[in-house]
Design an enzyme around this catalytic site. Structure first.
Site, mmCIF file in Angstrom:
data_model
loop_
_atom_site.group_PDB
_atom_site.id
_atom_site.type_symbol
_atom_site.label_atom_id
_atom_site.label_comp_id
_atom_site.label_asym_id
_atom_site.label_seq_id
_atom_site.Cartn_x
_atom_site.Cartn_y
_atom_site.Cartn_z
ATOM 1 N N CYS A 112 0.804 -1.236 0.000
ATOM 2 C CA CYS A 112 0.000 0.000 0.000
ATOM 3 C C CYS A 112 0.832 1.279 0.000
ATOM 4 O O CYS A 112 0.444 2.252 -0.628
ATOM 5 C CB CYS A 112 -0.993 -0.019 1.155
ATOM 6 S SG CYS A 112 -2.099 -1.434 1.066
ATOM 7 N N HIS A 253 -3.666 6.860 3.074
ATOM 8 C CA HIS A 253 -4.049 5.627 2.374
ATOM 9 C C HIS A 253 -5.433 5.224 2.878
ATOM 10 O O HIS A 253 -5.713 5.283 4.080
ATOM 11 C CB HIS A 253 -3.022 4.532 2.677
ATOM 12 C CG HIS A 253 -3.462 3.180 2.240
ATOM 13 N ND1 HIS A 253 -3.955 2.941 0.968
ATOM 14 C CD2 HIS A 253 -3.518 1.989 2.892
ATOM 15 C CE1 HIS A 253 -4.289 1.671 0.877
ATOM 16 N NE2 HIS A 253 -4.039 1.066 2.023
ATOM 17 N N ASN A 283 -10.220 -0.102 -0.543
ATOM 18 C CA ASN A 283 -8.763 -0.048 -0.449
ATOM 19 C C ASN A 283 -8.151 -0.398 -1.803
ATOM 20 O O ASN A 283 -8.226 -1.546 -2.232
ATOM 21 C CB ASN A 283 -8.301 -1.038 0.639
ATOM 22 C CG ASN A 283 -6.793 -1.064 0.814
ATOM 23 O OD1 ASN A 283 -6.042 -0.515 0.010
ATOM 24 N ND2 ASN A 283 -6.344 -1.703 1.884
HETATM 25 N N1 COA Z 1 -19.390 -9.107 7.297
HETATM 26 C C1 COA Z 1 -19.902 -9.466 8.477
HETATM 27 N N2 COA Z 1 -19.151 -9.930 9.485
HETATM 28 C C2 COA Z 1 -17.827 -10.022 9.275
HETATM 29 C C3 COA Z 1 -17.235 -9.663 8.055
HETATM 30 C C4 COA Z 1 -18.082 -9.183 7.026
HETATM 31 N N3 COA Z 1 -17.611 -8.813 5.841
HETATM 32 N N4 COA Z 1 -15.903 -9.851 8.153
HETATM 33 C C5 COA Z 1 -15.662 -10.308 9.384
HETATM 34 N N5 COA Z 1 -16.826 -10.435 10.066
HETATM 35 C C6 COA Z 1 -17.023 -10.895 11.433
HETATM 36 C C7 COA Z 1 -15.882 -11.724 11.938
HETATM 37 O O1 COA Z 1 -16.018 -13.065 11.518
HETATM 38 C C8 COA Z 1 -16.027 -11.562 13.428
HETATM 39 O O2 COA Z 1 -17.004 -12.434 13.872
HETATM 40 P P1 COA Z 1 -16.763 -13.301 15.205
HETATM 41 O O3 COA Z 1 -16.605 -12.261 16.295
HETATM 42 O O4 COA Z 1 -17.995 -14.118 15.301
HETATM 43 O O5 COA Z 1 -15.520 -14.065 14.934
HETATM 44 C C9 COA Z 1 -16.581 -10.155 13.582
HETATM 45 O O6 COA Z 1 -17.087 -9.777 12.300
HETATM 46 C C10 COA Z 1 -15.560 -9.149 14.022
HETATM 47 O O7 COA Z 1 -14.383 -9.352 13.308
HETATM 48 P P2 COA Z 1 -13.116 -8.487 13.529
HETATM 49 O O8 COA Z 1 -12.019 -8.993 12.636
HETATM 50 O O9 COA Z 1 -12.810 -8.296 14.966
HETATM 51 O O10 COA Z 1 -13.646 -7.080 12.993
HETATM 52 P P3 COA Z 1 -12.907 -5.721 12.948
HETATM 53 O O11 COA Z 1 -13.683 -4.703 13.656
HETATM 54 O O12 COA Z 1 -11.444 -5.847 13.290
HETATM 55 O O13 COA Z 1 -12.993 -5.363 11.406
HETATM 56 C C11 COA Z 1 -11.579 -5.392 9.479
HETATM 57 C C12 COA Z 1 -12.417 -6.220 10.449
HETATM 58 C C13 COA Z 1 -10.934 -6.343 8.489
HETATM 59 C C14 COA Z 1 -12.512 -4.440 8.746
HETATM 60 C C15 COA Z 1 -10.526 -4.587 10.260
HETATM 61 O O14 COA Z 1 -9.853 -5.441 11.141
HETATM 62 C C16 COA Z 1 -9.515 -3.920 9.365
HETATM 63 O O15 COA Z 1 -9.828 -3.010 8.636
HETATM 64 N N6 COA Z 1 -8.240 -4.344 9.486
HETATM 65 C C17 COA Z 1 -7.183 -3.743 8.724
HETATM 66 C C18 COA Z 1 -7.276 -4.170 7.322
HETATM 67 C C19 COA Z 1 -6.366 -3.406 6.464
HETATM 68 O O16 COA Z 1 -6.304 -2.225 6.554
HETATM 69 N N7 COA Z 1 -5.686 -4.122 5.579
HETATM 70 C C20 COA Z 1 -4.864 -3.535 4.617
HETATM 71 C C21 COA Z 1 -3.685 -2.883 5.227
HETATM 72 S S1 COA Z 1 -3.227 -1.632 4.153
#
Ligand code: COA
Length: 326
Positions: A112, A253, A283
């Site tokens: 990224c 970003h 993203n």
């Molecule tokens: N829809 C519904 N539920 C979802 C889901 C979706 N698309 N994706 C994940 N979940 C669920 C998970 O399974 C989890 O359920 P559980 O508690 O029963 O296991 C719950 O939602 C919470 O998941 P969690 O991973 O804790 O959510 P979060 O608040 O951390 O959000 C991201 C997930 C991926 C959006 C977040 O962690 C994120 O943005 N991370 C960074 C990603 C990133 O920037 N990557 C690129 C780097 S440049």
């Protein structure tokens, strides 16, 4: 002699994939995606569109905007994690499309922050001597080609697009004031593409195991991303001798609205000074910052003399920020 961005241009594919479309593909909801990420829709490259095609369209736009021709470009650097193929470099394919045989061209893979890393490399090359006068720096990605649309943890996050900038020497007070780059390869397995390289060459097994799609431990990446983005902004501002209250625009970003919010809070910057378009594109990795800059130019938001901070974090991990006077 400094180095400044002469102009920017961007291109995104026509096809829009909304959260409501995703609701029909995996167990998710528009509400969840908007609340957790800020994303409402993203663009998807067509089957016959590769990264160099998006990069080419973005380049045509920056050439048009700056009144330059391909012949004016002395070098091409493409920041991408989704090249058309492992080799030749996407930058070489772009050079051929532009018809400027002979000019040096290479890709830079820093995920990224690829655009930020590439800007800093271009600045270094422009600063050496008079060999290069105009360097084309592109951030271009077709992330949806390596996204597993059966995995709700990742498929809601990514989109495709490209942005291009032309850099030149400048002896005014405009241009890049500082750059801070960092990395931590010990955390590589939090966000990676397992197969298709020399570690796991393509095989029937890698295909069956869906190893040609990116894997991410989202929650952990989130923590590091917040810290990496915040630290990068603070360090780059220190290096530039610029106070947070002097910042006119933060152009982060676009990975997650909550990460962007946290970054702005760290330097007490109101959200009116933060450019956000994640709702429309998701993203787009190395493309997100140049796409944002091009939109800001289109909307007349960037004024000469303004202090602009670019910041990104991504797989590797890699991170970095650049402070510039527009
Ligand atoms: N829809 C519904 N539920 C979802 C889901 C979706 N698309 N994706 C994940 N979940 C669920 C998970 O399974 C989890 O359920 P559980 O508690 O029963 O296991 C719950 O939602 C919470 O998941 P969690 O991973 O804790 O959510 P979060 O608040 O951390 O959000 C991201 C997930 C991926 C959006 C977040 O962690 C994120 O943005 N991370 C960074 C990603 C990133 O920037 N990557 C690129 C780097 S440049």
């Amino acid at each position: 002699m400094g180095v400044r961005i002469l102009g920017v241009g961007a291109y995104v594919p026509d096809r829009v994939l909304t959260n409501f479309d995703l609701e029909k593909m995996v167990e998710t909801s528009d509400e969840w995606i908007v609340e957790r990420t800020g994303i409402r829709e993203r663009r998807i490259a067509s089957e016959d569109q590769a990264t160099s095609d998006l990069a080419y369209e973005a380049t045509l736009r920056v050439l048009d905007r700056t009144g330059m021709t391909p012949e004016d470009l002395d070098m091409i650097i493409v920041g991408t994690a989704t090249p058309d193929m492992p080799f030749p470099a996407t930058a070489c394919l772009l050079q051929a499309r532009l018809g400027i045989k002979g000019r040096p061209c290479f890709d830079l893979e820093a995920a990224c922050p690829g655009f930020i890393y590439a800007l800093e490399v271009a600045r270094g090359l422009l600063s050496i001597d008079d060999t290069y006068r105009h360097v084309l720096v592109v951030g271009a990605e077709t992330l949806t080609k390596i996204t597993d649309f059966t995995d709700r943890n990742t498929c809601v996050l990514f989109g495709d697009g490209a942005g291009a900038a032309i850099l030149t020497k400048d002896d005014s007070d405009r241009g890049i004031l500082s750059a801070y780059l960092g990395g931590d390869g010990t955390l590589a397995d939090l966000l990676y593409l397992p197969a298709g390289g020399s570690r796991r060459p393509a095989s029937i097994e890698t295909i069956q195991n869906r190893e040609h799609f990116l894997k991410m431990k989202g929650r952990e990446v989130f923590k590091y991303a917040v810290y990496g983005m915040q630290e990068s902004v603070v360090r780059a501002l220190e290096l530039a001798g610029v106070k947070p209250e002097e910042v006119d625009w933060l152009v982060p970003h676009q990975a997650n609205l909550r990460i962007i919010d946290a970054t702005a809070k760290r330097i007490h910057l109101p959200m009116e000074k933060v450019y956000v378009n994640i709702d429309r594109y998701g993203n787009t990795s190395a493309a997100s910052i140049p796409i944002a800059l091009a939109e800001m130019e289109d909307r007349g938001l960037l004024k000469p003399g303004q202090i602009v901070v670019l910041v990104a974090f991504g797989a590797g991990f890699t991170w970095g920020a650049i402070v510039l006077r527009w």
